[in-house]
Design a protein around this motif. Structure first.
Motif, PDB file in Angstrom:
ATOM      1  N   GLY A 155     -29.932  -8.730 -23.693  1.00 54.04           N
ATOM      2  CA  GLY A 155     -29.353  -7.742 -24.587  1.00 54.04           C
ATOM      3  C   GLY A 155     -28.762  -8.307 -25.857  1.00 54.04           C
ATOM      4  N   SER A 156     -28.467  -9.604 -25.892  1.00 52.92           N
ATOM      5  CA  SER A 156     -27.891 -10.190 -27.106  1.00 52.92           C
ATOM      6  C   SER A 156     -28.876 -10.175 -28.266  1.00 52.92           C
ATOM      7  N   VAL A 157     -30.170 -10.018 -27.984  1.00 56.66           N
ATOM      8  CA  VAL A 157     -31.188  -9.971 -29.030  1.00 56.66           C
ATOM      9  C   VAL A 157     -31.245  -8.591 -29.680  1.00 56.66           C
ATOM     10  N   ILE A 158     -30.931  -7.542 -28.922  1.00 60.60           N
ATOM     11  CA  ILE A 158     -31.211  -6.185 -29.396  1.00 60.60           C
ATOM     12  C   ILE A 158     -29.971  -5.295 -29.519  1.00 60.60           C
ATOM     13  N   PHE A 159     -28.775  -5.842 -29.334  1.00 60.77           N
ATOM     14  CA  PHE A 159     -27.594  -4.970 -29.381  1.00 60.77           C
ATOM     15  C   PHE A 159     -26.972  -4.956 -30.771  1.00 60.77           C
ATOM     16  N   THR A 160     -25.933  -4.129 -30.950  1.00 58.11           N
ATOM     17  CA  THR A 160     -25.319  -3.975 -32.276  1.00 58.11           C
ATOM     18  C   THR A 160     -24.379  -5.109 -32.635  1.00 58.11           C
ATOM     19  N   GLY A 161     -24.055  -5.952 -31.669  1.00 56.50           N
ATOM     20  CA  GLY A 161     -23.200  -7.097 -31.934  1.00 56.50           C
ATOM     21  C   GLY A 161     -21.725  -6.860 -31.734  1.00 56.50           C
ATOM     22  N   ALA A 162     -21.307  -5.616 -31.509  1.00 53.54           N
ATOM     23  CA  ALA A 162     -19.883  -5.332 -31.303  1.00 53.54           C
ATOM     24  C   ALA A 162     -19.473  -5.758 -29.896  1.00 53.54           C
ATOM     25  N   MET A 163     -18.385  -6.520 -29.804  1.00 53.15           N
ATOM     26  CA  MET A 163     -17.896  -7.003 -28.510  1.00 53.15           C
ATOM     27  C   MET A 163     -16.402  -6.728 -28.449  1.00 53.15           C
ATOM     28  N   VAL A 164     -16.066  -5.666 -27.726  1.00 52.21           N
ATOM     29  CA  VAL A 164     -14.727  -5.079 -27.782  1.00 52.21           C
ATOM     30  C   VAL A 164     -14.178  -4.930 -26.368  1.00 52.21           C
ATOM     31  N   ALA A 165     -12.908  -5.266 -26.188  1.00 53.23           N
ATOM     32  CA  ALA A 165     -12.247  -5.060 -24.901  1.00 53.23           C
ATOM     33  C   ALA A 165     -11.780  -3.611 -24.784  1.00 53.23           C
ATOM     34  N   PRO A 166     -11.891  -3.016 -23.602  1.00 60.31           N
ATOM     35  CA  PRO A 166     -11.436  -1.626 -23.419  1.00 60.31           C
ATOM     36  C   PRO A 166      -9.924  -1.542 -23.313  1.00 60.31           C
ATOM     37  N   PRO A 167      -9.361  -0.339 -23.452  1.00 62.77           N
ATOM     38  CA  PRO A 167      -7.927  -0.156 -23.196  1.00 62.77           C
ATOM     39  C   PRO A 167      -7.600  -0.490 -21.740  1.00 62.77           C
ATOM     40  N   LYS A 168      -6.491  -1.164 -21.531  1.00 62.83           N
ATOM     41  CA  LYS A 168      -6.124  -1.624 -20.191  1.00 62.83           C
ATOM     42  C   LYS A 168      -6.022  -0.475 -19.190  1.00 62.83           C
ATOM     43  N   HIS A 169      -5.342   0.615 -19.573  1.00 68.28           N
ATOM     44  CA  HIS A 169      -5.117   1.673 -18.597  1.00 68.28           C
ATOM     45  C   HIS A 169      -6.418   2.338 -18.173  1.00 68.28           C
ATOM     46  N   LEU A 170      -7.387   2.419 -19.094  1.00 69.51           N
ATOM     47  CA  LEU A 170      -8.672   3.004 -18.723  1.00 69.51           C
ATOM     48  C   LEU A 170      -9.501   2.028 -17.894  1.00 69.51           C
ATOM     49  N   PHE A 171      -9.450   0.754 -18.246  1.00 72.75           N
ATOM     50  CA  PHE A 171     -10.141  -0.262 -17.444  1.00 72.75           C
ATOM     51  C   PHE A 171      -9.640  -0.219 -16.007  1.00 72.75           C
ATOM     52  N   ASP A 172      -8.334  -0.192 -15.846  1.00 71.33           N
ATOM     53  CA  ASP A 172      -7.764  -0.182 -14.491  1.00 71.33           C
ATOM     54  C   ASP A 172      -8.184   1.066 -13.721  1.00 71.33           C
ATOM     55  N   SER A 173      -8.308   2.189 -14.403  1.00 71.40           N
ATOM     56  CA  SER A 173      -8.715   3.415 -13.723  1.00 71.40           C
ATOM     57  C   SER A 173     -10.161   3.341 -13.260  1.00 71.40           C
ATOM     58  N   VAL A 174     -10.999   2.637 -13.993  1.00 64.84           N
ATOM     59  CA  VAL A 174     -12.408   2.507 -13.624  1.00 64.84           C
ATOM     60  C   VAL A 174     -12.606   1.465 -12.532  1.00 64.84           C
ATOM     61  N   PHE A 175     -11.959   0.316 -12.662  1.00 66.69           N
ATOM     62  CA  PHE A 175     -12.199  -0.796 -11.742  1.00 66.69           C
ATOM     63  C   PHE A 175     -11.318  -0.755 -10.497  1.00 66.69           C
ATOM     64  N   GLY A 176     -10.279   0.037 -10.537  1.00 72.45           N
ATOM     65  CA  GLY A 176      -9.469   0.249  -9.340  1.00 72.45           C
ATOM     66  C   GLY A 176      -8.874  -1.005  -8.743  1.00 72.45           C
ATOM     67  N   GLY A 177      -8.568  -2.002  -9.556  1.00 73.78           N
ATOM     68  CA  GLY A 177      -7.941  -3.220  -9.072  1.00 73.78           C
ATOM     69  C   GLY A 177      -8.895  -4.276  -8.539  1.00 73.78           C
ATOM     70  N   VAL A 178     -10.187  -3.985  -8.468  1.00 75.41           N
ATOM     71  CA  VAL A 178     -11.142  -4.993  -7.984  1.00 75.41           C
ATOM     72  C   VAL A 178     -11.194  -6.175  -8.941  1.00 75.41           C
ATOM     73  N   VAL A 179     -11.156  -5.885 -10.225  1.00 74.38           N
ATOM     74  CA  VAL A 179     -11.052  -6.911 -11.263  1.00 74.38           C
ATOM     75  C   VAL A 179      -9.768  -6.637 -12.027  1.00 74.38           C
ATOM     76  N   GLY A 180      -8.937  -7.650 -12.194  1.00 76.08           N
ATOM     77  CA  GLY A 180      -7.673  -7.485 -12.893  1.00 76.08           C
ATOM     78  C   GLY A 180      -7.822  -7.627 -14.396  1.00 76.08           C
ATOM     79  N   TYR A 181      -7.385  -6.626 -15.142  1.00 71.18           N
ATOM     80  CA  TYR A 181      -7.488  -6.679 -16.598  1.00 71.18           C
ATOM     81  C   TYR A 181      -6.671  -7.837 -17.163  1.00 71.18           C
ATOM     82  N   ASP A 182      -5.483  -8.055 -16.637  1.00 67.20           N
ATOM     83  CA  ASP A 182      -4.619  -9.100 -17.184  1.00 67.20           C
ATOM     84  C   ASP A 182      -5.268 -10.469 -17.067  1.00 67.20           C
TER      85      ASP A 182
END
Length: 541
Positions: A155-182
């Motif tokens: 995908g690095s060949v064909i993507f827009t190049g934007a690499m952005v971290a998500p908001p912490k509270h939304l990340f935590d709601s999606v991952f449910g603690g399986v992966v720690g945002y901090d």
């Protein structure tokens, strides 16, 4: 909207029909045309026609794929002294500041698409061309088209190049603690930013003519009460400066992105992780090798591989073995291999969660009019984004207008909506195929959420063109961010170890639970891969 004129559908249709007819001149479906096009491709990009090396029959580790998660895995295994084979179905494309290595999606040819004879992009105009092993695989499922890579570098060949971290509270709601945002924020996001040399768009580039649309985008969102945030980007700004100076063929300043940048304007994985992996002396990449199935035989994993020419001819079929198998073929590719292996009994101990949790990251493409009818430019790197949580939480990101070879004064955005809808991959025994169906109501819901925000910006920002009457204002018929199918903490443990099969790992977007929480997935996929492979190597399993 008193200040906004309506583009007549007939006028735009006539324009796009002209684009389509131009594309038709570049491609034909006959066998003789295919031969002609293959000869042209070989003259333009002879590097991908070089004889392909054969991988060893047995390697300590095999990595399937060469995108973000796979590239991280290949490097860290090589650094740890593990002899590693990387299998990639696509070609290894070169870069050149003067040649057209890749095609554009305004008038594409077979270099753009993985063994297709036509493409309907964001213009909704079908463009025909000769079949070839190009860099973008458009996989069609009921309800959704999935855009995914077929090239060394993924995908690095064909993507827009934007690499952005998500908001912490939304990340935590999606991952449910399986992966720690901090943990990602403290260690692995910074590691990836350093490896990929991420940075925001410099002022001299932002203020140049090709990025007028970026400046108008920011002006409009400010008028609507938003404060645009600068995006980290993988683009090499010096290459873009060379384009502006005329010392490199125009690419990233001329609406080239979805099908690759010929001059290496993106600092893609071929220029960092994969190159560093090969430099260890322990990792070898084998392009033109499509993995058809995986299985386990005693303590070893068995990988069935088809060797392909760039034009798609089968050169050989082989069976390879390894002690440890790392799946990095992307959400669809990895899920297909696992679901098929489970259904056929090739991997008998996979659990009930294999194939579930797939989502589109809430992708929506949007267009509103400029504040005038002046040229807006075709600069590709995304300068900025906004976040809105007045309804469904979502991000709108500034985008160039892909697929239209004339400046239409359109201001485009890529929307990523926090969408709870998920699908499950299923197996069709008759065709030995794996697929899914995407819910139309879910698609309409995310489109409506993104459209509402974009319409507000258009109203308050002074757009003079209305795209709603011709249904170009918001579309959700495709995703460029497929995620899920072998989700962390369900089909695998929290580090990608597949339940029931020691030595088998998921290292890519298949492990993400359908969304990266209103952000582009690439940064999070890469950071989680760094986290997971570090834990796997440290533990020795």
């Amino acid at each position: 909207m008193r200040r906004r004129a309506v583009f007549k559908a007939a006028g735009l249709a006539a324009l796009l029909a002209g684009v389509g007819s131009g594309a038709a001149l570049r491609g034909a479906g006959t066998a003789s045309a295919d031969v002609l096009w293959n000869a042209l491709f070989q003259s333009w990009v002879p590097e991908i026609f070089a004889p392909l090396a054969d991988p060893p029959e047995h390697t300590e580790a095999i990595v399937i794929g060469s995108g973000f998660g796979a590239a991280v895995t290949a490097l860290r295994l090589g650094e740890a002294g593990v002899r590693t084979t990387v299998l990639e179905r696509g070609s290894r494309w070169p870069n050149d500041p003067n040649r057209e290595i890749f095609t554009g999606d305004d008038l594409p040819d077979g270099r753009g698409f993985w063994h297709r004879t036509n493409f309907t992009g964001v213009t909704k105009v079908t463009m025909p061309f000769a079949s070839f092993g190009g860099v973008l695989d458009v996989t069609e499922f009921p309800g959704i088209d999935v855009w995914r890579a077929a090239a060394v570098g993924g995908g690095s060949v064909i993507f827009t190049g934007a690499m952005v971290a998500p908001p912490k509270h939304l990340f935590d709601s999606v991952f449910g603690g399986v992966v720690g945002y901090d943990e990602l924020d403290a260690v692995y996001y910074p590691r990836v930013r350093d490896m990929l040399r991420l940075s925001t768009m410099p002022g001299d580039i932002y203020n140049s003519a090709p990025f007028a649309h970026s400046r108008i985008w920011d002006q409009q969102v400010r008028a609507a009460g938003y404060q645009p945030q600068a995006n980290d980007s993988i683009f090499n700004w010096d290459v873009i400066r060379a384009e502006l100076a005329g010392t490199s063929r125009a690419s990233a300043t001329a609406s080239r992105s979805n099908l690759g940048n010929s001059n290496g304007a993106k600092f893609d994985l071929n220029q960092n992780y994969l190159r560093y992996a090969e430099a260890t002396g322990n990792t070898v990449i084998y392009p033109g090798h499509r993995v058809d199935s995986i299985a386990q035989d005693g303590g070893r994993y068995v990988v069935t591989v088809t060797k392909l020419s760039p034009a798609g001819q089968i050169l050989a079929t082989r069976t390879l073995t390894c002690d440890k198998l790392f799946l990095g073929a992307g959400s669809v590719g990895t899920s297909e291999l696992l679901v098929r292996a489970q259904a056929t009994g090739a991997l008998r101990n996979l659990n009930e969660h294999v194939g579930e949790g797939w989502g589109t990251n809430g992708d929506v493409v949007l267009a509103r009019g400029s504040t005038g009818l002046a040229a807006t430019g075709g600069g590709v790197p995304s300068a900025s984004r906004i976040f809105d949580d007045s309804g469904m939480p979502l991000t709108l990101e500034s985008w160039y207008v892909p697929g239209i070879p004339v400046d239409m004064a359109a201001i485009a955005s890529l929307g990523m909506v926090l969408d709870p809808a998920r699908a499950r991959f299923g197996y069709d025994r008759a065709g030995n195929s794996v697929g899914l169906s995407w819910n139309r109501a879910a698609r309409d819901q995310v489109v409506a959420a993104a459209r509402e925000v974009d319409h507000k910006i258009a109203e308050r920002g002074g757009s003079v063109v209305e795209y709603t009457p011709i249904a170009y204002d918001a579309q959700g018929f495709f995703t460029a961010h497929p995620l899920g199918g072998a989700v962390l903490g369900r089909a695998t443990d929290g580090y990608g170890r597949v339940h029931g099969h020691p030595g088998l790992y998921v290292m890519d977007g298949a492990g993400i639970p359908g969304s990266t929480a209103t952000a582009n997935p690439s940064l999070t996929i890469t950071a989680i891969a760094e986290r997971n492979i570090e834990a796997i190597i440290r533990a020795g399993r």
